[in-house]
Scaffold this motif. Structure first.
Motif, mmCIF file in Angstrom:
data_model
loop_
_atom_site.group_PDB
_atom_site.id
_atom_site.type_symbol
_atom_site.label_atom_id
_atom_site.label_comp_id
_atom_site.label_asym_id
_atom_site.label_seq_id
_atom_site.Cartn_x
_atom_site.Cartn_y
_atom_site.Cartn_z
ATOM 1 N N TRP A 64 0.827 -1.316 0.083
ATOM 2 C CA TRP A 64 0.007 -0.068 -0.037
ATOM 3 C C TRP A 64 0.798 1.216 -0.053
ATOM 4 O O TRP A 64 2.057 1.281 0.536
ATOM 5 N N THR A 132 -6.558 11.538 0.864
ATOM 6 C CA THR A 132 -6.374 10.744 1.808
ATOM 7 C C THR A 132 -7.100 9.023 1.624
ATOM 8 O O THR A 132 -7.912 9.018 1.292
ATOM 9 N N ALA A 133 -6.105 8.268 1.432
ATOM 10 C CA ALA A 133 -6.216 6.728 1.067
ATOM 11 C C ALA A 133 -5.082 5.962 1.392
ATOM 12 O O ALA A 133 -3.996 6.455 1.314
ATOM 13 N N VAL A 135 -3.744 3.112 -0.579
ATOM 14 C CA VAL A 135 -3.623 2.941 -1.946
ATOM 15 C C VAL A 135 -2.987 1.670 -2.293
ATOM 16 O O VAL A 135 -1.807 1.210 -1.981
#
Length: 497
Positions: A64, A132-133, A135
């Motif tokens: 991520w 915001t994440a 990924v």
């Protein structure tokens, strides 16, 4: 040519995982055995927190990218890890003397961690500008390996956390025992010099001496770590010359000696073992000779290896007057005791303590019980070799008994010998069956003697042969064991903490 800094950072993390695994298995679990050291409880607590952070980093970065607010979380995690690393350095330097290989490993780990944290921090700045994440960004085999490292370091952190909790509880329980069942050494406070004070028996002895109001000095290779471990309550010196001639020493308790079980007994190792016992004791006696006011008592360690090996099936009990043998373990103890008896010429009462297999939370018992705990306990070799054991609390009480006995007897200086073993010696197979019963485990898997002899050589006699030793003089002088049988001793040591 453009360098993929993110990929490079992950590769450095993979290297960190490999080096960290080596450090944990070889040093922390192997040579240093941190989980058995009361003085390592703070270090293990820090390791547990750091491992949880590394677990999150390894797994979280394996596949991520941390965008937006998550990037700031990652930077905060890096900051916490840096602070914990520095704190870990301070704590471990204050609690133990790191071997050279561990010092080098920690240095390389710190440099490598600094490199990948710097690279990831640069990436995090770019990630912070994104929405915001978390990924998904798979890294193939590298990501899988990092995730595996995360699982491993997480398990290691859990192990360290549980070990730290057990050590904190154990220390509290030992302190409570010292209050509830105090051990009294003699009739008045004395100034005591202890060698081997940072060892398994020595640590417990020092705590009981302090609880009884005595002033303790510990002669040790690493005075700073020892002082840290005893919370500043003990004076620690690295050389006997650091004790001023004006500072009287009333009692000397000599427990120092290199670990006897481990390396093969090559000629070089035998010389090291002899030097660490007889040689050090000779140095101690020579120092006593220079003192304007001599100590009145020397309690000096020895071992039941003095009696050599007893033929299997021989049920004769060996008291203190049993003869030695012409084998290394016996010669080692003879030299050790002979060196201690040299103090008699200087007006010092000498009592040599022939220790049996000392049962406690440290020492060799945890390794001995590990196969039993895993459900794979059984006889070692024939299983008929005698195992003469003693609970560590009875060791401390017996020292106090001999001290008080000698003080009350007075008279001219003389040398005595006491067997420090419980009256209930068992064969190795009987002992293992009792341990399995106490731990509610089966006892079924034998270990043949041949591979043990091949691995350890002459040293295998410590495991495959034995002696049926009785504490004749302790019993004759009125000493009563708190743990006279193996079941009571193992129940005390194996009960839930």
């Amino acid at each position: 040519m453009t360098i993929d800094t993110h990929l490079l950072a992950l590769q450095l993390m993979a290297a960190q995982g490999l080096m960290g695994a080596f450090d944990t298995l070889y040093h922390h679990e192997g040579t240093e055995a941190l989980a058995q050291r009361n003085t390592a409880r703070r270090e293990l607590s820090i390791h547990a927190v750091r491992s949880s952070i590394y677990c999150a980093m390894f797994i979280g970065l394996s596949s991520w990218a941390w965008h937006g607010a998550w990037a700031w979380v990652l930077l905060a995690v890096f900051g916490v890890e840096i602070v914990l690393t520095l704190w870990d350095f301070v704590v471990e330097d204050g609690s133990r003397l790191l071997p050279p290989t561990e010092r080098v490993t920690h240095t390389v780990l710190a440099i490598n961690a600094g490199a990948f944290i710097a690279l990831l921090a640069m990436n995090a700045v770019d990630w912070a500008a994104q929405p915001t994440a978390l990924v998904w960004q798979p890294q193939g085999w590298l990501g899988a390996f990092l995730a595996l490292c995360g699982v491993g370091v997480g398990i290691s952190g859990l192990r360290d956390g549980l070990a730290a909790r057990a050590l904190f509880r154990r220390t509290a329980q030992e302190e409570q025992r010292a209050v509830e069942a105090p051990v009294h050494f003699g009739s008045k406070p004395q100034r005591v010099l202890v060698t081997g004070g940072t060892g398994f028996i020595g640590q417990l002895l020092v705590r009981h001496l302090l609880a009884d109001g005595h002033a303790v000095t510990v002669w040790t290779r690493d005075a700073r770590s020892a002082a840290w471990g005893f919370g500043g309550a003990v004076r620690c010196v690295q050389a006997l010359e650091q004790i001023p001639a004006t500072d009287d020493v009333d009692v000397v308790i000599n427990l120092a000696g290199a670990r006897i079980l481990g390396q093969r007994w090559s000629e070089r190792r035998q010389r090291q073992l002899m030097q660490s016992r007889a040689g050090l004791t000779n140095t101690l006696v020579a120092w006593v000779a220079t003192r304007p006011r001599k100590p009145w008592l020397l309690l000096s360690g020895s071992a039941i290896g003095y009696y050599g090996v007893q033929p299997q099936g021989d049920t004769a009990e060996l008291a203190e007057d049993a003869p030695p043998q012409d084998i290394f373990m016996s010669t080692l103890c003879q030299g050790w005791e002979q060196a201690a008896r040299g103090a008699v010429a200087h007006g010092v009462h000498v009592a040599c303590m022939r220790f049996g297999f000392v049962l406690g939370h440290q020492g060799s018992l945890p390794q001995l019980l590990l196969p039993v705990a895993l459900g794979m306990g059984g006889r070692l070799g024939s299983g008929r070799q005698w195992l003469s054991w003693v609970h560590v609390h009875d060791v401390i009480r017996a020292m106090a008994h001999v001290w008080t006995l000698t003080e009350q007897a007075g008279g001219d200086a003389a040398a005595q010998v006491f067997n420090f073993t419980a009256p209930g010696a068992l064969t190795q197979e009987e002992f293992t069956r009792v341990a399995a019963s106490v731990m509610h485990r089966p006892c079924w898997m034998p270990t043949p003697a041949a591979p043990v002899k091949l691995l350890l050589g002459e040293q295998a006699d410590l495991l495959l042969e034995g002696q049926r030793v009785v504490p004749a003089r302790l019993l004759q002088t009125g000493f009563r064991f708190a743990f006279p049988d193996a079941r009571s001793a193992l129940t005390d040591l194996c009960r839930p903490r």
